[in-house]
Design an enzyme around this catalytic site. Structure first.
Site, mmCIF file in Angstrom:
data_model
loop_
_atom_site.group_PDB
_atom_site.id
_atom_site.type_symbol
_atom_site.label_atom_id
_atom_site.label_comp_id
_atom_site.label_asym_id
_atom_site.label_seq_id
_atom_site.Cartn_x
_atom_site.Cartn_y
_atom_site.Cartn_z
ATOM 1 N N ASP A 80 54.542 102.971 137.542
ATOM 2 C CA ASP A 80 55.588 102.334 136.737
ATOM 3 C C ASP A 80 56.796 103.274 136.663
ATOM 4 O O ASP A 80 56.632 104.472 136.468
ATOM 5 C CB ASP A 80 55.042 102.049 135.336
ATOM 6 C CG ASP A 80 55.906 101.083 134.555
ATOM 7 O OD1 ASP A 80 57.095 101.396 134.337
ATOM 8 O OD2 ASP A 80 55.393 100.026 134.160
ATOM 9 N N ASN B 185 49.979 90.921 130.065
ATOM 10 C CA ASN B 185 50.723 90.067 129.131
ATOM 11 C C ASN B 185 51.126 88.753 129.802
ATOM 12 O O ASN B 185 51.477 88.741 130.980
ATOM 13 C CB ASN B 185 51.989 90.791 128.659
ATOM 14 C CG ASN B 185 51.688 92.134 128.026
ATOM 15 O OD1 ASN B 185 50.774 92.250 127.231
ATOM 16 N ND2 ASN B 185 52.454 93.141 128.383
ATOM 17 N N GLN C 262 55.424 89.812 127.937
ATOM 18 C CA GLN C 262 55.732 89.780 129.362
ATOM 19 C C GLN C 262 57.250 89.791 129.544
ATOM 20 O O GLN C 262 57.962 88.986 128.954
ATOM 21 C CB GLN C 262 55.142 88.529 130.023
ATOM 22 C CG GLN C 262 55.308 88.504 131.531
ATOM 23 C CD GLN C 262 54.667 87.288 132.185
ATOM 24 O OE1 GLN C 262 54.278 86.327 131.515
ATOM 25 N NE2 GLN C 262 54.568 87.316 133.503
ATOM 26 N N HIS D 48 51.080 90.712 136.546
ATOM 27 C CA HIS D 48 50.792 92.120 136.806
ATOM 28 C C HIS D 48 49.903 92.669 135.702
ATOM 29 O O HIS D 48 49.834 92.120 134.615
ATOM 30 C CB HIS D 48 52.066 92.960 136.955
ATOM 31 C CG HIS D 48 52.977 92.920 135.765
ATOM 32 N ND1 HIS D 48 53.765 91.823 135.455
ATOM 33 C CD2 HIS D 48 53.234 93.846 134.814
ATOM 34 C CE1 HIS D 48 54.464 92.089 134.369
ATOM 35 N NE2 HIS D 48 54.161 93.304 133.948
ATOM 36 N N HIS E 298 48.934 96.287 133.698
ATOM 37 C CA HIS E 298 49.293 97.667 133.401
ATOM 38 C C HIS E 298 48.025 98.508 133.367
ATOM 39 O O HIS E 298 47.071 98.161 132.668
ATOM 40 C CB HIS E 298 49.981 97.775 132.040
ATOM 41 C CG HIS E 298 51.319 97.146 131.984
ATOM 42 N ND1 HIS E 298 52.483 97.868 132.140
ATOM 43 C CD2 HIS E 298 51.696 95.864 131.796
ATOM 44 C CE1 HIS E 298 53.521 97.058 132.037
ATOM 45 N NE2 HIS E 298 53.061 95.826 131.834
#
Length: 135
Positions: A32, A88, A95, A101, A103
């Site tokens: 990230d 999310n 989100q 996706h 995390h």
């Protein structure tokens, strides 16, 4: 299927450079760019799915084993003391990029993060009503 306007589609398919940790035919795992802890990374499917509701069963079935594999690797190599896997769906749930996706967040005693849920008090009747609605 890809969305030409989706930044995560472009990253997942190598059109935009990333710090890739893992890649296969279906997914790319990247670090990230705004990490909340050391090692915070994202699992991105290469095809575009807005959220979990659009995610096909076969891709969903591959996502959690990949998360497990990456969590074990990151825990071992980064010395994490715990791990959060967060996914999310929709803005109300946090989100902000509308491409499914996950995390991957290694946790450390000094990371100053808190992902703690605050339980609500519900009566037995309320819980029974919710259960009855769902079954």
């Amino acid at each position: 299927m890809k969305d030409e306007n989706c930044i995560f589609c472009k990253i997942a398919n190598g059109e935009i450079p990333s710090r890739t940790l893992y890649e296969d035919d279906d997914f790319r795992v990247i670090m990230d760019l705004s990490p909340v802890t050391k090692g915070h990374s994202l699992i991105l499917p290469k095809n575009h799915y807005r959220n979990i509701y659009e995610l096909p069963e076969d891709i969903a079935a591959k996502a959690l084993p990949l998360a497990k594999k990456m969590a074990a690797l990151m825990t071992q190599r980064l010395g994490a003391e715990g791990f959060n896997i967060i996914q999310n769906n929709n803005e109300i749930a946090g989100q902000s990029v509308f491409h499914f996706h996950m995390h991957l967040i290694p946790r450390y005693s000094d990371d100053n993060q808190s992902f703690v849920m605050k339980p609500q008090k519900m009566t037995d009747e309320q819980l029974d009503e919710i259960r009855d609605t769902l079954i």
